[in-house]
Scaffold this motif. Structure first.
Motif, PDB file in Angstrom:
ATOM      1  N   TYR A 518       0.865  -1.188   0.000  1.00  7.76           N
ATOM      2  CA  TYR A 518       0.000   0.000   0.000  1.00  7.76           C
ATOM      3  C   TYR A 518       0.901   1.237   0.000  1.00  7.76           C
ATOM      4  N   ALA A 519       0.405   2.323  -0.564  1.00  8.91           N
ATOM      5  CA  ALA A 519       1.200   3.560  -0.593  1.00  8.91           C
ATOM      6  C   ALA A 519       0.271   4.777  -0.553  1.00  8.91           C
ATOM      7  N   ARG A 531      -2.786  12.357  -0.220  1.00  5.74           N
ATOM      8  CA  ARG A 531      -3.662  11.563   0.617  1.00  5.74           C
ATOM      9  C   ARG A 531      -4.473  10.668  -0.287  1.00  5.74           C
ATOM     10  N   PRO A 532      -4.869   9.477   0.197  1.00  8.42           N
ATOM     11  CA  PRO A 532      -4.783   8.966   1.566  1.00  8.42           C
ATOM     12  C   PRO A 532      -3.401   8.405   1.895  1.00  8.42           C
ATOM     13  N   ASP A 533      -3.198   8.089   3.173  1.00  4.38           N
ATOM     14  CA  ASP A 533      -1.935   7.544   3.656  1.00  4.38           C
ATOM     15  C   ASP A 533      -2.221   6.512   4.745  1.00  4.38           C
ATOM     16  N   MET A 534      -1.249   5.608   4.956  1.00  2.94           N
ATOM     17  CA  MET A 534      -1.513   4.501   5.868  1.00  2.94           C
ATOM     18  C   MET A 534      -1.404   4.898   7.334  1.00  2.94           C
ATOM     19  N   SER A 545      -4.503   4.462  10.107  1.00  5.91           N
ATOM     20  CA  SER A 545      -5.777   4.674   9.437  1.00  5.91           C
ATOM     21  C   SER A 545      -6.571   3.362   9.406  1.00  5.91           C
ATOM     22  N   ALA A 546      -7.813   3.436   8.964  1.00  5.28           N
ATOM     23  CA  ALA A 546      -8.589   2.217   8.753  1.00  5.28           C
ATOM     24  C   ALA A 546      -7.883   1.311   7.756  1.00  5.28           C
ATOM     25  N   GLN A 551      -4.475  -3.581   6.353  1.00  5.56           N
ATOM     26  CA  GLN A 551      -3.173  -4.080   5.942  1.00  5.56           C
ATOM     27  C   GLN A 551      -2.544  -4.937   7.039  1.00  5.56           C
ATOM     28  N   LYS A 552      -2.618  -4.476   8.269  1.00  9.62           N
ATOM     29  CA  LYS A 552      -2.021  -5.203   9.387  1.00  9.62           C
ATOM     30  C   LYS A 552      -2.673  -6.570   9.563  1.00  9.62           C
TER      31      LYS A 552
END
Length: 846
Positions: A518-519, A531-534, A545-546, A551-552
């Motif tokens: 993700y980026a 934006r958006p950003d992680m 962020s959501a 991602q986690k």
């Protein structure tokens, strides 16, 4: 990472202007809009929906590499200086310059009292650190840090350092203070500078917490100062010149398989001259790794592509060290001498190309070479005699000139393979998910049997829901995919849900998609270019962020192998495209006339030659300057963006729209909308967009765009020329005509499936990991057949919330909830909540 140059395709000011789609077509250069169903949530009390999910553990899907998911770090949004790099002093070496940013001076972020001036002469600290501050006795200099100021926490220690030189026989006493507007933040410290350039240190212990601190150095005698620094002692892993702990810990918590660095657009844009001992260095040059290693005070300062400076305190050694600290594979990106990110320039200099190729070979030696080698010895001197085990390296980033790029890529690859055959050399496919550049780049990569190709795209949530099967049809024997940059266009939970649905397709195709990130990764709230950003942060706080939480969850539960599974789907809509019509401009003044809308039965729905004013049109406040002039409808503000005005009935379907358009002035062409529900839900035909370089039909859903059809042929809209435009809407088929000739067509029939799943196996624990995304506002009652005996309980992790929910510094409504699911077996029924991501870890017993 794409440029932020304004475009009529931009979803919002300073957002990424990429527009991708499923179909690339024909020629043209103007802008029209169509309406599409919004992603707005249906009634909250929607009935549960019945699904089935069948798992086939007797067969094996593709293996999932430990490096499937990683992170992409680029110094954007103050991600490095003022962010992950823990230095608290901004412009610590007085190297800021108007050549880098019109608002900069060598004293940016500094206030002086008494006599203090910046000097650039032979008395400098070293050849690369060219400026220093000359201070008379009784004078002082104060640094305001980043954002609101220098942030300190009560009880924590902060290490001060300065390089100083004085000709005073008795030395120059320096008084060091750390204060905010309420007073002292730590007891003052004192050091005395003596003789030539030397480094002096001190330590502060904060007596209270503040985010608005100021660091002052006051001198009692004439002295030269440089590299004034303040570092928290408590960095990640306790490393000197290290990482801000909370940010590093959030990245480490993802358990990334790789770290791609240092970009991104900043890698391959600007001049390619670099540092030269005799003449100094170009202020705007491509990112070159040799500038970033060695003693920090000897590293160059460079103008960042994103509009601010980077100190290179966070350099290649620190990137390698950080990757090692978090257990990730380092994946550097080197410039290819063909710029991307909107610059589109080729450096045709064989000697310079040869030098960059050699620099890349030296980089591999720096990472992997023995201490007896030239660059291995430099690594060892910095504190790491053991190699960093570099296995992958990327050449270039988002080049829009695929043939020119690939000619140079082959030079890099040949040299690397000859000397380091075990290093995988990664190419790329340009800045979009489709189109002529994408197709040409992939052809070149396939023909040359490249090992891996980096794809980038930033699309709407709708696109991610529609394209889960993207990689199902990729050649299993062709180049592998590195999805190096992707994201939907917001940090709402609804965006994260669409990304989660898409990630099930990445895992299902783990034999093709080998790496994904993700980026962008980081964003400082007071310095946002993108934006958006992680992960978001300010001077003291940070929060995921959501999208981070999604991602986690995936990165911590990838598993070792895909277990084949199938699921029933959600019935697709066959409703025709409906909506009103619209006219718009982007940084352009244009005139429209003779607008007619005719039904498929020949009945006139709207006819307006503007002889009676503009009473049929609805204007939004602040969106341009519209008025009738000389019998045409004119938007006269050539600086205004997204000036959409609308007319007609949102219920219209199966119609033809005709309009005449003339560009009067400005940067782009025309935008004509149809299928308009509202300003955030429509289609438009954008002719002459992207700085009058491209044309496309874009679909906007919930304010986020995706490309439905387009051209990249460079056709421009001419000022003063009248163009005849026709849009024909039939069901979900749209055909477009420019000056009587067919420009292109598309059918918007892709299914935005909200219910997606994938099943993987964790061999170490013997668990099946059932991953289900339900991106709709109806619960999904699902009959699950696991195909094998399992334990009667399962570990359940759920992300659930309002699709419009956003995590902030003060509240994080989107967070994982863990529980135990009981009473399950080989077959059981489970209801997946509306707007949720659910992971079930189920122990196999059969």
């Amino acid at each position: 990472m794409p440029t932020t140059a304004p475009s009529s395709a931009s979803a919002a000011p300073r957002s990424r202007p990429r527009r991708r789609g499923r179909l690339t077509l024909l020629t043209g250069a103007l802008t029209l809009a169509l309406a599409v169903p919004a992603l707005a949530a249906p009634p909250a009390a929607a009935d549960p929906t019945d699904y089935t999910l069948n798992v086939d553990p007797a067969h094996q899907g593709p293996a999932i590499d430990d490096t499937l998911y990683g992170v992409f770090f680029e110094d954007i949004n103050r991600a490095a200086d003022g962010g992950l790099y823990a230095e608290q002093v901004q412009n610590r070496s007085f190297e800021y310059d108007r050549a880098d940013n019109a608002s900069y001076t060598p004293l940016t972020s500094w206030d002086t009292t008494g006599s203090a001036k910046v000097v650039n002469d032979d008395g400098r600290l070293n050849a690369r650190n060219r400026n220093y501050l000359s201070v008379d006795g009784g004078s002082s200099v104060t640094n305001s840090g980043y954002g609101t100021g220098i942030a300190v926490r009560k009880g924590e220690r902060y290490d001060f350092s300065v390089w100083a030189r004085t000709g005073e026989a008795a030395g120059a006493p320096l008084t060091l203070t750390l204060r905010d507007s309420s007073g002292e933040l730590a007891a003052a410290r004192r050091v005395t500078a003596r003789g030539g350039w030397a480094k002096y240190t001190a330590t502060f212990t904060a007596s209270r917490t503040s985010a608005t601190g100021r660091l002052t150095v006051a001198s009692g005698a004439p002295v030269a100062l440089d590299m004034i620094s303040l570092f928290p002692r408590d960095t990640y892993k306790g490393r000197a010149n290290g990482m801000r702990k909370d940010l590093a810990e959030k990245i480490a918590a993802l358990d990334p398989g790789f770290v791609r660095f240092p970009g991104g657009c900043l890698v391959n844009t600007g001049s390619h001259e670099g540092y030269d001992e005799a003449s100094g260095y170009q202020r705007r040059r491509s990112y070159q790794w040799k500038d970033t290693i060695g003693p920090v005070e000897e590293r160059a300062t460079n103008a960042n592509f994103w509009g601010y400076n980077q100190s290179y305190g966070l350099g290649y050694y620190e990137y390698f060290q950080f990757a090692e600290d978090i257990g990730a594979m380092p994946l550097p990106v080197v410039p290819a001498l063909v710029t991307g990110c909107g610059e589109n320039k080729v450096t045709d200099d064989p000697a310079l190309l040869k030098r960059h190729v050699q620099d890349t070979l030296d980089l591999i030696e720096f990472a992997n070479g023995p201490v007896t080698s030239e660059w291995g010895r430099k690594r060892a001197a910095m504190g790491h005699p053991k190699p960093f085990h570099l296995t992958h390296l990327e050449v270039g980033n988002e080049e829009n000139l695929p043939d020119a790029f690939f000619a140079r890529f082959k030079e890099f690859r040949a040299a690397i393979e000859a000397k380091y055959p075990d290093v995988t050399v990664i190419s790329n496919s340009g800045p979009d998910d489709s189109g002529t550049i994408f197709d040409r780049a992939w052809q070149l990569n396939r023909d040359a049997k490249v090992d891996m190709v980096d794809e980038h795209y930033y699309n709407s949530p709708q696109w991610f829901l529609e394209n889960n099967e993207r990689y199902d049809s990729y050649d299993r024997n062709g180049p592998k995919v590195f999805l190096g940059e992707y994201a939907s266009q917001d940090n709402r939970f609804g965006n994260a849900l669409s990304e989660a649905a898409y990630m099930t397709g990445l895992e299902r195709n783990a034999d093709v998609v080998k790496l994904a990130s993700y980026a962008p990764l980081l964003a400082r709230t007071d310095s946002v270019q993108w934006r958006p950003d992680m992960i978001w942060f300010d001077g003291q706080r940070s929060w995921g962020s959501a999208n981070y939480e999604v991602q986690k969850l995936f990165m911590n539960n990838a598993g070792d192998r895909v277990v084949p599974s199938t699921a029933s789907g959600t019935p697709a809509t066959t409703a025709p495209i409906t909506g009103a019509i619209g006219l718009s401009t982007w940084a352009t003044s244009a005139a429209y006339d003779d607008v007619t809308v005719t039904g498929a039965d020949g009945k006139t729905l709207l006819s307006d030659d503007f002889s009676n004013g503009d009473g049929k049109w609805t204007k939004a406040a602040g969106r341009g300057t519209w008025q009738v002039e000389d019998g045409a409808y004119v938007q006269s503000d050539a600086a205004a963006e997204n000036t959409l005005v609308t007319a007609g009935d949102p219920g219209w379907q199966n119609y033809d729209l005709h309009v005449k358009a003339t560009k009067k002035s400005g940067k782009e062409g025309f935008m004509v909308a149809f299928g308009v529900k509202d300003t955030g839900n429509h289609y438009w035909w954008n002719l002459g967009g992207w700085g009058n370089t491209r044309s496309a039909v874009e679909k906007t859903t919930g304010g986020a765009k995706q490309t439905m059809a387009g051209t990249e042929d460079g056709t421009k809209i001419e000022t003063g020329r009248s163009y005849d435009l026709k849009v024909q809407v039939r069901g979900r088929q749209v055909t477009l005509y420019l000056d009587g000739k067919k420009w292109g067509s598309f059918t918007d029939d892709a299914k935005a499936e909200p219910f997606r799943q994938v099943v993987t196996e964790d061999k170490k624990t013997g668990e099946l990991i059932v991953k289900v995304v339900n991106a709709q506002d109806a619960a999904a009652r699902t009959r699950i057949d696991l195909g094998t005996k399992v334990a009667s309980t399962a570990r359940l992790t759920t992300l659930q919330g309002d699709p419009d929910a956003v995590n902030t510094a003060d509240a994080q409504p989107i967070a994982p909830r863990q529980s135990t699911l009981r009473g399950i077996g080989r077959q059981f029924t489970h209801t997946f909540p509306a707007h949720s991501v659910t992971f079930l870890r189920i122990k196999k017993t059969g």
